[in-house]
Design a protein around this motif. Structure first.
Motif, PDB file in Angstrom:
ATOM      1  N   GLU A  68       6.000   9.618 -13.483  1.00  0.00           N
ATOM      2  CA  GLU A  68       5.754   8.185 -13.640  1.00  0.00           C
ATOM      3  C   GLU A  68       5.794   7.777 -15.121  1.00  0.00           C
ATOM      4  OE1 GLU A  68       5.378   5.896 -11.407  1.00  0.00           O
ATOM      5  OE2 GLU A  68       5.087   7.013  -9.555  1.00  0.00           O
ATOM      6  N   LEU A  69       5.291   8.629 -16.001  1.00  0.00           N
ATOM      7  CA  LEU A  69       5.309   8.329 -17.433  1.00  0.00           C
ATOM      8  C   LEU A  69       6.726   8.362 -17.982  1.00  0.00           C
ATOM      9  CD1 LEU A  69       2.193  10.353 -18.651  1.00  0.00           C
ATOM     10  CD2 LEU A  69       2.490   7.890 -18.873  1.00  0.00           C
ATOM     11  N   ARG A  70       7.532   9.272 -17.444  1.00  0.00           N
ATOM     12  CA  ARG A  70       8.906   9.419 -17.943  1.00  0.00           C
ATOM     13  C   ARG A  70       9.741   8.179 -17.653  1.00  0.00           C
ATOM     14  NH1 ARG A  70      10.183  13.583 -15.134  1.00  0.00           N
ATOM     15  NH2 ARG A  70       9.129  15.053 -16.494  1.00  0.00           N
ATOM     16  N   LYS A 150      11.606  -9.423  -7.561  1.00  0.00           N
ATOM     17  CA  LYS A 150      12.204  -8.587  -6.516  1.00  0.00           C
ATOM     18  C   LYS A 150      12.442  -9.375  -5.226  1.00  0.00           C
ATOM     19  CE  LYS A 150      11.162  -4.353  -5.829  1.00  0.00           C
ATOM     20  NZ  LYS A 150      10.455  -3.095  -5.486  1.00  0.00           N
ATOM     21  N   GLN A 151      12.240 -10.698  -5.316  1.00  0.00           N
ATOM     22  CA  GLN A 151      12.401 -11.579  -4.149  1.00  0.00           C
ATOM     23  C   GLN A 151      11.527 -11.113  -2.982  1.00  0.00           C
ATOM     24  OE1 GLN A 151      16.724 -11.332  -3.715  1.00  0.00           O
ATOM     25  NE2 GLN A 151      16.960 -13.288  -4.789  1.00  0.00           N
ATOM     26  N   ASN A 182       1.439  -0.498  -5.876  1.00  0.00           N
ATOM     27  CA  ASN A 182       2.144   0.332  -4.897  1.00  0.00           C
ATOM     28  C   ASN A 182       3.027  -0.517  -3.983  1.00  0.00           C
ATOM     29  OD1 ASN A 182       1.261   2.863  -5.694  1.00  0.00           O
ATOM     30  ND2 ASN A 182      -0.530   2.828  -4.376  1.00  0.00           N
ATOM     31  N   SER A 183       2.479  -1.633  -3.534  1.00  0.00           N
ATOM     32  CA  SER A 183       3.259  -2.527  -2.675  1.00  0.00           C
ATOM     33  C   SER A 183       4.484  -3.052  -3.409  1.00  0.00           C
ATOM     34  CB  SER A 183       2.402  -3.706  -2.193  1.00  0.00           C
ATOM     35  OG  SER A 183       1.423  -3.279  -1.289  1.00  0.00           O
ATOM     36  N   LEU A 184       4.315  -3.410  -4.680  1.00  0.00           N
ATOM     37  CA  LEU A 184       5.440  -3.911  -5.477  1.00  0.00           C
ATOM     38  C   LEU A 184       6.490  -2.828  -5.667  1.00  0.00           C
ATOM     39  CD1 LEU A 184       6.732  -6.076  -7.322  1.00  0.00           C
ATOM     40  CD2 LEU A 184       5.332  -5.173  -9.188  1.00  0.00           C
ATOM     41  N   ARG A 185       6.031  -1.621  -5.940  1.00  0.00           N
ATOM     42  CA  ARG A 185       6.954  -0.531  -6.264  1.00  0.00           C
ATOM     43  C   ARG A 185       7.663   0.017  -5.026  1.00  0.00           C
ATOM     44  NH1 ARG A 185       4.276   3.893  -9.897  1.00  0.00           N
ATOM     45  NH2 ARG A 185       3.931   1.977 -11.063  1.00  0.00           N
ATOM     46  N   SER A 202     -18.587  -6.891   8.628  1.00  0.00           N
ATOM     47  CA  SER A 202     -18.200  -6.445   7.291  1.00  0.00           C
ATOM     48  C   SER A 202     -16.918  -7.170   6.895  1.00  0.00           C
ATOM     49  CB  SER A 202     -17.984  -4.929   7.267  1.00  0.00           C
ATOM     50  OG  SER A 202     -16.959  -4.569   8.182  1.00  0.00           O
ATOM     51  N   LEU A 203     -16.558  -7.059   5.627  1.00  0.00           N
ATOM     52  CA  LEU A 203     -15.323  -7.667   5.130  1.00  0.00           C
ATOM     53  C   LEU A 203     -14.216  -6.618   5.125  1.00  0.00           C
ATOM     54  CD1 LEU A 203     -13.617  -9.855   3.652  1.00  0.00           C
ATOM     55  CD2 LEU A 203     -14.555  -8.940   1.515  1.00  0.00           C
ATOM     56  N   VAL A 204     -13.080  -6.950   5.719  1.00  0.00           N
ATOM     57  CA  VAL A 204     -11.921  -6.058   5.717  1.00  0.00           C
ATOM     58  C   VAL A 204     -10.777  -6.766   5.003  1.00  0.00           C
ATOM     59  CG1 VAL A 204     -10.247  -4.789   7.104  1.00  0.00           C
ATOM     60  CG2 VAL A 204     -12.615  -4.964   7.882  1.00  0.00           C
ATOM     61  N   ILE A 205     -10.295  -6.164   3.923  1.00  0.00           N
ATOM     62  CA  ILE A 205      -9.137  -6.690   3.198  1.00  0.00           C
ATOM     63  C   ILE A 205      -7.955  -5.775   3.501  1.00  0.00           C
ATOM     64  CG2 ILE A 205      -8.153  -7.200   0.931  1.00  0.00           C
ATOM     65  CD1 ILE A 205     -11.006  -7.684  -0.071  1.00  0.00           C
ATOM     66  N   CYS A 206      -6.902  -6.343   4.059  1.00  0.00           N
ATOM     67  CA  CYS A 206      -5.745  -5.556   4.485  1.00  0.00           C
ATOM     68  C   CYS A 206      -4.516  -5.965   3.670  1.00  0.00           C
ATOM     69  CB  CYS A 206      -5.495  -5.765   5.976  1.00  0.00           C
ATOM     70  SG  CYS A 206      -4.149  -4.756   6.626  1.00  0.00           S
ATOM     71  N   ILE A 207      -3.885  -5.003   3.019  1.00  0.00           N
ATOM     72  CA  ILE A 207      -2.662  -5.240   2.257  1.00  0.00           C
ATOM     73  C   ILE A 207      -1.531  -4.486   2.939  1.00  0.00           C
ATOM     74  CG2 ILE A 207      -1.507  -4.991   0.025  1.00  0.00           C
ATOM     75  CD1 ILE A 207      -4.210  -5.162  -1.312  1.00  0.00           C
ATOM     76  N   GLU A 208      -0.595  -5.229   3.519  1.00  0.00           N
ATOM     77  CA  GLU A 208       0.517  -4.629   4.264  1.00  0.00           C
ATOM     78  C   GLU A 208       1.835  -5.002   3.585  1.00  0.00           C
ATOM     79  OE1 GLU A 208      -0.600  -4.652   8.862  1.00  0.00           O
ATOM     80  OE2 GLU A 208      -0.746  -6.646   7.957  1.00  0.00           O
ATOM     81  N   ASP A 209       2.774  -4.063   3.569  1.00  0.00           N
ATOM     82  CA  ASP A 209       4.075  -4.356   2.987  1.00  0.00           C
ATOM     83  C   ASP A 209       5.177  -3.845   3.911  1.00  0.00           C
ATOM     84  OD1 ASP A 209       4.392  -1.498   2.302  1.00  0.00           O
ATOM     85  OD2 ASP A 209       2.981  -1.945   0.717  1.00  0.00           O
ATOM     86  N   SER A 210       6.349  -4.398   3.723  1.00  0.00           N
ATOM     87  CA  SER A 210       7.500  -3.993   4.536  1.00  0.00           C
ATOM     88  C   SER A 210       8.106  -2.702   3.993  1.00  0.00           C
ATOM     89  CB  SER A 210       8.544  -5.120   4.568  1.00  0.00           C
ATOM     90  OG  SER A 210       8.903  -5.517   3.257  1.00  0.00           O
ATOM     91  N   ALA A 211       9.179  -2.265   4.595  1.00  0.00           N
ATOM     92  CA  ALA A 211       9.777  -0.963   4.297  1.00  0.00           C
ATOM     93  C   ALA A 211      10.189  -0.848   2.826  1.00  0.00           C
ATOM     94  CB  ALA A 211      10.997  -0.755   5.192  1.00  0.00           C
ATOM     95  N   PRO A 212      10.250   0.387   2.286  1.00  0.00           N
ATOM     96  CA  PRO A 212      10.023   1.660   2.979  1.00  0.00           C
ATOM     97  C   PRO A 212       8.572   2.101   3.014  1.00  0.00           C
ATOM     98  CG  PRO A 212      10.777   2.102   0.775  1.00  0.00           C
ATOM     99  CD  PRO A 212      10.793   0.587   0.924  1.00  0.00           C
ATOM    100  N   GLY A 213       7.701   1.545   2.188  1.00  0.00           N
ATOM    101  CA  GLY A 213       6.302   1.953   2.182  1.00  0.00           C
ATOM    102  C   GLY A 213       6.096   3.218   1.361  1.00  0.00           C
ATOM    103  N   VAL A 214       4.850   3.565   1.120  1.00  0.00           N
ATOM    104  CA  VAL A 214       4.489   4.767   0.367  1.00  0.00           C
ATOM    105  C   VAL A 214       4.592   5.976   1.294  1.00  0.00           C
ATOM    106  CG1 VAL A 214       2.692   5.866  -1.010  1.00  0.00           C
ATOM    107  CG2 VAL A 214       2.939   3.396  -1.058  1.00  0.00           C
ATOM    108  N   PRO A 215       5.208   7.084   0.854  1.00  0.00           N
ATOM    109  CA  PRO A 215       5.275   8.281   1.705  1.00  0.00           C
ATOM    110  C   PRO A 215       3.885   8.746   2.111  1.00  0.00           C
ATOM    111  CG  PRO A 215       6.738   8.499  -0.192  1.00  0.00           C
ATOM    112  CD  PRO A 215       5.919   7.260  -0.419  1.00  0.00           C
ATOM    113  N   ALA A 216       3.776   9.290   3.302  1.00  0.00           N
ATOM    114  CA  ALA A 216       2.472   9.748   3.805  1.00  0.00           C
ATOM    115  C   ALA A 216       1.829  10.784   2.908  1.00  0.00           C
ATOM    116  CB  ALA A 216       2.659  10.313   5.212  1.00  0.00           C
TER     117      ALA A 216
END
Length: 216
Positions: A68-70, A150-151, A182-185, A202-216
């Motif tokens: 990541e630094l490189r 990135k539109q 992570n979602s942006l990248r 309780s409060l639940v904050i959910c951040i969802e993004d479309s493909a490809p997503g972060v590898p498992a």
């Protein structure tokens, strides 16, 4: 003979403890008796497994952070050389691009510093009353331009501000920044990032993004 018989598993446990001290976390001991020595052996095996997993995760993290630094360093070097050679004009767009890469480097260095603090047990928290959704909206606003580049369509489905919790606002901002970064990248161009909030017991904050997503 009895003393030798009882001493044998104890010697094995001592030997395993010594190997763990020297960082040999792949060591396991085969004592399966249903007594105190057997329970101690099982605990030591579990400890060794946990230490081995932690070491593997740390090695992978160091490899990832080096990569990541490189990346921003390579981009910065290329853009600065292009400016020096006159291939790219020095304008607002080029300055913003350089600034973005510098911020990436700063974030990675801060992550390394936080990791060292956590390892030393010196990570501090300053708890106070925080308007959690207002804080979240402030972080989301800072990603508007990056998402537009990135539109990526950024949608927010959260109730009005005013929900107070006791927390460290600085650590929460770091958390939201990591998730949104992570979602942006890891979201393809013309993708979508949706932030939703559910308020119940309780409060639940959910951040969802479309493909490809972060590898498992």
């Amino acid at each position: 003979l009895l003393a030798r018989l009882f001493n044998r598993p104890i010697s094995s446990l001592v030997g395993m403890a010594r190997q763990l001290t020297f960082g040999q976390f792949d060591t396991r001991i085969g004592i399966n008796t249903q007594d105190e020595l057997g329970y101690l052996a099982a605990d030591l095996n579990k400890l060794a497994e946990t230490l081995e997993q932690s070491q593997t995760a740390r090695q992978q993290w160091i490899a990832d952070i080096s990569h990541e630094l490189r990346t921003p360093l390579t981009v910065l070097t290329g853009e600065l050389e292009a400016l020096e050679d006159g291939v790219r004009p020095l304008n607002t767009e080029s300055i913003q691009s350089l600034s973005f890469e510098v911020k990436q480097l700063k974030r990675l260095v801060e992550d390394l510093y936080l990791l060292s603090q956590a390892d030393q047990g010196s990570l501090s928290y300053e708890m106070e009353q925080v308007d959690i959704l207002k804080l979240l909206r402030g972080v989301l606003e800072s990603y508007t331009i990056s998402m537009q580049r990135k539109q990526i369509e950024l949608s927010v489905e959260c109730d009005p501000d005013g929900l107070k919790i006791v927390a460290d606002p600085h650590r929460l901002i770091q958390l939201f920044n990591n998730l949104l970064e992570n979602s942006l990248r890891y979201t393809d161009n013309s993708g979508r990032v949706n932030v939703s909030c559910e308020i119940g017991a309780s409060l639940v904050i959910c951040i969802e993004d479309s493909a490809p997503g972060v590898p498992a």
